[in-house]
Scaffold this active site. Structure first.
Site, short mmCIF file in Angstrom:
data_model
loop_
_atom_site.label_atom_id
_atom_site.label_comp_id
_atom_site.label_asym_id
_atom_site.label_seq_id
_atom_site.Cartn_x
_atom_site.Cartn_y
_atom_site.Cartn_z
N HIS A 1 6.04 35.85 54.21
CA HIS A 1 6.27 34.88 53.13
C HIS A 1 5.26 35.18 52.01
O HIS A 1 4.14 35.65 52.30
CB HIS A 1 6.01 33.49 53.72
CG HIS A 1 6.31 32.34 52.81
ND1 HIS A 1 5.46 31.93 51.82
CD2 HIS A 1 7.38 31.52 52.75
CE1 HIS A 1 5.98 30.88 51.19
NE2 HIS A 1 7.15 30.62 51.73
N ASP B 1 0.05 33.35 60.40
CA ASP B 1 0.78 32.32 59.66
C ASP B 1 1.74 31.67 60.64
O ASP B 1 2.76 32.25 61.01
CB ASP B 1 1.53 33.00 58.49
CG ASP B 1 2.48 32.04 57.79
OD1 ASP B 1 2.65 30.90 58.24
OD2 ASP B 1 3.07 32.46 56.77
N GLN C 1 6.05 28.33 60.53
CA GLN C 1 7.38 28.05 61.08
C GLN C 1 7.37 27.82 62.58
O GLN C 1 8.37 27.40 63.15
CB GLN C 1 8.34 29.21 60.76
CG GLN C 1 8.69 29.37 59.30
CD GLN C 1 9.55 28.23 58.75
OE1 GLN C 1 10.18 27.48 59.48
NE2 GLN C 1 9.56 28.09 57.43
N LYS D 1 6.02 20.65 57.97
CA LYS D 1 7.10 21.32 58.72
C LYS D 1 7.10 20.89 60.18
O LYS D 1 7.90 21.40 60.97
CB LYS D 1 6.94 22.84 58.62
CG LYS D 1 7.14 23.41 57.20
CD LYS D 1 7.12 24.91 57.27
CE LYS D 1 6.84 25.58 55.95
NZ LYS D 1 7.91 25.50 54.98
N CYS E 1 11.12 32.89 49.36
CA CYS E 1 9.75 33.39 49.12
C CYS E 1 9.49 34.67 49.92
O CYS E 1 8.40 34.85 50.50
CB CYS E 1 8.69 32.32 49.45
SG CYS E 1 8.80 30.88 48.40
#
Ligand code: C6P
Length: 412
Positions: A123, A203, A206, A229, A369
């Site tokens: 991303h 990261d 998600q 999220k 993104c």
């Protein structure tokens, strides 16, 4: 479908019980942000109605209550990702700020000849800050390539072996791709990076609300995520950092709250976490995030993951039957998350999302993104349906009906 969670969970989310354009809302844009359960909304209201005050500064009752709530939230988040110490939890605005903080802090230690390694599936939030860190330090940025097409896409792990040289000082990668749904083996990647002495940054935007995460078992140095999220509020996120490393890093921002002593000539820094939390923190949303951790842990992330995967499998299989569709991302059975990304030969993703909206269905369409990845794959955009614990099989049926309608329209 035995893997599905009880339908009664849906009642916990007030926003889901509404019509959009005369149709019941079908919210399948969870990769962008999740909806919030009543327990999180109530925690925010309770804080503002009873405890609101500034933290770490006042000696009065409200300030002490707010401070206790804020620090209890830190401890709760540490437990959520199995951090060894609450001091390893730094509250940020979200994933993007977390990556920026660690990239800016690490850049101060990088020099020409050093390599920052990341991947081609990142991303923008885990890519642009590293480009900036490379520019600021003179280090070189390199990317682990993505291999294959459509359902065969994966990271080129042979290339990773060649790229992971002792010059690599940082290896930053996504746990779960927001566009492809591809899940990486974070523990294996960290072990490979550790062998060359590279600092690892994950990261987990998600994944953290959908899959069990244990930072000690993964063996990462840093891990970042966003509250919004994972059923938490917007404007709050987490930068996890291994204690031994955090205390060696320069703060990315300076100001009140993070200093021990200030003179007209200079200042000295507190240890982590305060060192990285200059100014008044986002107390209310940290407390809301802790309520989200309670909510998700009461259900259990293994059960949430099984639910997401069951819905994604149903959607994947049904969508794959449609004419002219390309499903972009791993096959079923491969390591993947609960989302399906696809492209139609004859319809742009923005048109697909607009049509679906007329059916009350919220999807995401665009480059997500991931502009460099889209260019590499030779597409401009995908349509993405992303699932969470409150979605159900009827909503997948509604999605597939809507996609049929779109195909009929575009076929003329
Ligand atoms: N993705 C989507 O896919 P923030 O905006 O800071 O909360 O999160 C940024 C971010 C970082 N990494 C990954 C893997 C992400 O998926 C995201 C956010 C959203 O729809 C918005 S582009």
């Amino acid at each position: 479908m035995s893997a599905l969670l009880p339908a009664s969970l849906r009642a916990d989310f007030p926003i889901l019980h509404q019509d959009v354009g005369g149709k019941p809302l079908v919210y399948l844009d969870n990769g962008a942000t999740s909806q919030k359960p009543r327990a999180v909304i109530d925690a925010l209201v309770r804080y503002y109605e009873r405890d609101n005050s500034n933290v770490h500064r006042g000696l009065h009752a409200l300030s002490m209550r707010a401070t206790d709530g804020y620090e209890a939230a830190r401890t709760r988040v540490a437990r959520f990702i199995h951090a060894a110490d609450p001091a390893e939890i730094i509250f940020t605005r979200g994933t993007t700020e977390g990556v920026n903080v660690v990239a800016r802090s690490l850049a101060a230690r990088l020099k020409p000849g050093d390599v920052i390694l990341t991947t081609e599936i990142e991303h923008h939030s885990n890519l642009v800050p590293w480009q900036q860190a490379a520019k600021a330090s003179g280090a070189t940025i390199r990317y682990v390539p993505v291999l294959g097409t459509d359902a065969e896409l994966g990271l080129d792990l042979d290339a990773l072996d060649r790229l992971l040289t002792p010059q690599v000082k940082v290896f930053a990668f996504t746990h779960l791709s927001n566009t492809l749904g591809l899940m990486l083996d974070a523990a294996a990647l960290c072990a490979r990076a550790r062998a060359v002495g590279a600092v690892t940054v994950i990261d987990a935007a998600q994944s953290v609300g959908h899959e069990p995460i244990d930072v000690q078992a993964i063996g990462c140095d840093f891990l970042v995520f966003s509250g919004h999220k994972m059923c938490g509020p917007t404007g709050i996120g987490v930068l996890y950092g291994r204690r031994a490393l955090l205390d060696t890093l320069a703060p990315a921002e300076t100001g009140g709250g993070m200093v021990v002593s200030v003179t007209y000539e200079g200042a000295t820094w507190k240890p982590a976490p305060e060192r990285f939390e200059a100014g008044t923190p986002n107390v209310a949303d940290a407390i809301g995030l802790a309520a989200a951790c309670d909510y998700l842990d009461a259900i259990g992330r293994p059960a949430i993951s099984a639910h997401d995967h069951a819905l994604a499998a149903k959607a994947h299989a049904a969508l794959a039957e449609l004419p002219g569709i390309r499903i972009i991302g791993p096959r079923l059975g491969q390591p993947r998350g609960g989302l399906v990304s696809f492209a139609f030969a004859d319809a742009h993703a923005h048109d697909v999302v607009t049509f679906a909206d007329q059916d009350g269905i919220a999807l995401r369409g665009g480059h997500h993104c991931n502009q460099p990845l889209m260019r590499k794959l030779g597409i401009t955009s995908t349509t993405r349906a992303s699932f969470y614990l409150y979605n159900n099989e009827e909503e997948i049926d509604a999605l597939v009906r809507s996609m049929h309608r779109i195909l009929k329209f575009f076929a003329g």
